[in-house]
Write an enzyme that holds these catalytic residues in place. Structure first.
Site, mmCIF file in Angstrom:
data_model
loop_
_atom_site.group_PDB
_atom_site.id
_atom_site.type_symbol
_atom_site.label_atom_id
_atom_site.label_comp_id
_atom_site.label_asym_id
_atom_site.label_seq_id
_atom_site.Cartn_x
_atom_site.Cartn_y
_atom_site.Cartn_z
ATOM 1 C CE1 TYR A 119 19.039 57.326 1.462
ATOM 2 C CE2 TYR A 119 17.789 55.340 0.446
ATOM 3 C CZ TYR A 119 18.879 55.680 0.967
ATOM 4 O OH TYR A 119 19.864 55.300 0.556
ATOM 5 C CB CYS B 247 21.291 54.196 3.153
ATOM 6 S SG CYS B 247 21.568 55.604 3.849
ATOM 7 C CB VAL B 248 26.559 54.035 2.021
ATOM 8 C CG1 VAL B 248 27.132 53.561 0.809
ATOM 9 C CG2 VAL B 248 26.873 55.584 1.906
ATOM 10 C CD GLN B 249 25.591 58.631 7.014
ATOM 11 O OE1 GLN B 249 26.676 58.037 7.047
ATOM 12 N NE2 GLN B 249 25.678 60.306 7.575
ATOM 13 C CG ASN C 14 23.868 61.704 4.117
ATOM 14 O OD1 ASN C 14 23.078 60.661 4.443
ATOM 15 N ND2 ASN C 14 25.162 61.719 4.546
ATOM 16 C CB CYS D 236 26.995 58.047 -2.113
ATOM 17 S SG CYS D 236 25.498 59.521 -2.284
ATOM 18 C CG LEU D 237 22.503 52.103 -3.293
ATOM 19 C CD1 LEU D 237 22.652 51.053 -2.122
ATOM 20 C CD2 LEU D 237 21.158 52.717 -2.384
ATOM 21 C CB VAL D 238 20.503 57.189 -2.168
ATOM 22 C CG1 VAL D 238 20.837 58.597 -1.685
ATOM 23 C CG2 VAL D 238 19.093 57.300 -2.705
ATOM 24 C CG ASN E 155 29.181 57.998 4.638
ATOM 25 O OD1 ASN E 155 29.582 57.682 5.333
ATOM 26 N ND2 ASN E 155 27.465 57.453 4.467
#
Length: 279
Positions: free
Chosen positions: A159, A220-222, A189, A102-104, A37
C-alpha cells in the site's frame, strides 16, 4: 441411462423439501473479493490443490465481488457496505464456509473491526437460508499471529504509506508489536496483483526484524507471495505467514480439516499449530 442415474444418485443428496443437491465428497468454499482481485482466486485454489493431493479432500470455490479499483480509504469503506449483499450472493451456492478476502477494507474501519464484519456476513448468509462458517483475512491474520505467540512481527505491504500505517495500527491494536512495515507504495489494485513475488525474499531481508517472532510477507490478499513463503521462512528461521496462508488455515480449521499443505510454510504443513486461532 441407468449408469448415469446411478452416478447422479451416488454424488448428490437431494433434500425432501426441494433444496438444491449437495455433493457428498466436495467442500464448497465461498470467497468475497474485491472486483479487481486476481490473487486470492489463484493462490487459494493452489493451496487447496496441495491439500487435496495430501489428503484426498476436495474443494470447489465460489466468489462474489465488490467494486474496488484503487486501494484508497474511500473505496475501501464503500466496499465494506457491500459485504452483506456479497454474502447473500455467495451463500446462494450453499457454501460450507465464507472467507471475506479483503484485509485492508476491514482494517480501514479500525482495530477489531473483523469481529463485526464476520458477524454481518454470517448473519446475512443465515438469513438467506444457508448458514456457513465465516472468516476474514483481517481476522485470520491477527488470530493466527496471536495463536503462534508472535508478539513481535515485521511485515511487507503493497500500500501507500498512510494505508500501511493503518494496517500497522490495526495489528498493534490486537496486541502485536510491529517492528517494521515495508510499504511498496502501489495504489492501483490491478498493479498490486502484478508485483513479482521473487522480490519478496530481498525485501524481507531488508526489514528491521531483530527480535521478530514472525514475518508477515504479504499483509494484503492481492499481493502475490506464495512462491516466496517457504524460501523466506527457511532463510530467516521464523514463521512466515501471509493474508492468504492465514485465511487458508482458518478455512481448514473451520471445516475440521487438518492442514497438510507442503511448500507454503510451517503454518500450513502442520509444523506450527496456533492456539485458539479460529474465532
Amino acid at each position: 441411462m441407468g449408469n448415469r442415474d446411478e452416478l447422479l444418485a451416488a454424488e448428490q443428496v437431494t433434500a425432501e423439501n426441494g433444496a438444491e443437491p449437495r455433493r457428498r465428497d466436495v467442500t464448497r468454499v465461498g470467497l468475497i473479493v474485491p472486483s479487481s482481485n486476481t490473487t486470492m482466486e489463484t493462490e487459494l485454489p493452489e493451496l487447496f490443490a496441495r491439500q487435496t493431493a495430501a489428503t484426498g479432500q476436495r474443494y470447489t470455490f465460489h466468489s462474489a465481488r465488490a467494486t474496488l479499483k484503487s486501494v484508497t480509504r474511500e473505496e475501501l469503506l464503500a466496499m465494506v457496505d457491500k459485504a452483506a449483499d456479497c454474502a447473500v450472493a455467495v451463500s446462494d451456492a450453499d457454501v460450507d464456509v465464507i472467507a471475506y478476502a479483503c484485509l485492508v477494507a476491514v482494517m480501514a474501519q479500525g482495530p477489531g473491526a473483523h469481529t463485526a464484519s464476520e458477524d454481518v456476513i454470517a448473519r446475512a448468509a443465515s438469513d438467506n437460508g444457508h448458514p456457513a462458517a465465516v472468516t476474514s483475512s483481517a481476522g485470520a491474520l491477527v488470530r493466527v499471529l496471536q495463536g503462534l505467540g508472535a508478539g513481535r512481527v515485521a511485515m511487507v505491504a503493497p500500500y501507500m504509506k498512510p494505508l500501511t500505517a493503518m494496517v500497522r495500527d490495526y495489528v498493534e491494536g490486537s496486541g502485536i508489536s510491529v517492528l517494521d512495515a515495508a510499504s511498496l507504495e502501489v495504489e492501483d489494485n490491478l498493479a498490486v496483483g502484478c508485483l513479482d513475488p521473487a522480490q519478496l525474499p530481498r525485501i524481507a531481508r531488508e526489514l528491521r526484524r531483530e527480535g521478530a517472532e514472525a514475518i508477515v510477507l504479504s499483509a494484503c490478499v492481492q499481493m502475490p507471495s506464495l512462491p516466496a513463503v517457504q524460501e523466506v521462512e527457511d532463510e530467516l528461521g521464523v514463521p512466515v505467514v501471509t493474508a492468504a496462508t492465514a485465511t487458508t488455515y482458518e478455512i481448514l480449521r473451520h471445516l475440521g480439516h487438518e492442514p497438510a499443505i507442503p511448500g507454503a510454510g510451517g503454518l500450513l504443513d502442520g509444523r506450527f499449530s496456533p492456539v485458539e486461532a479460529v474465532r
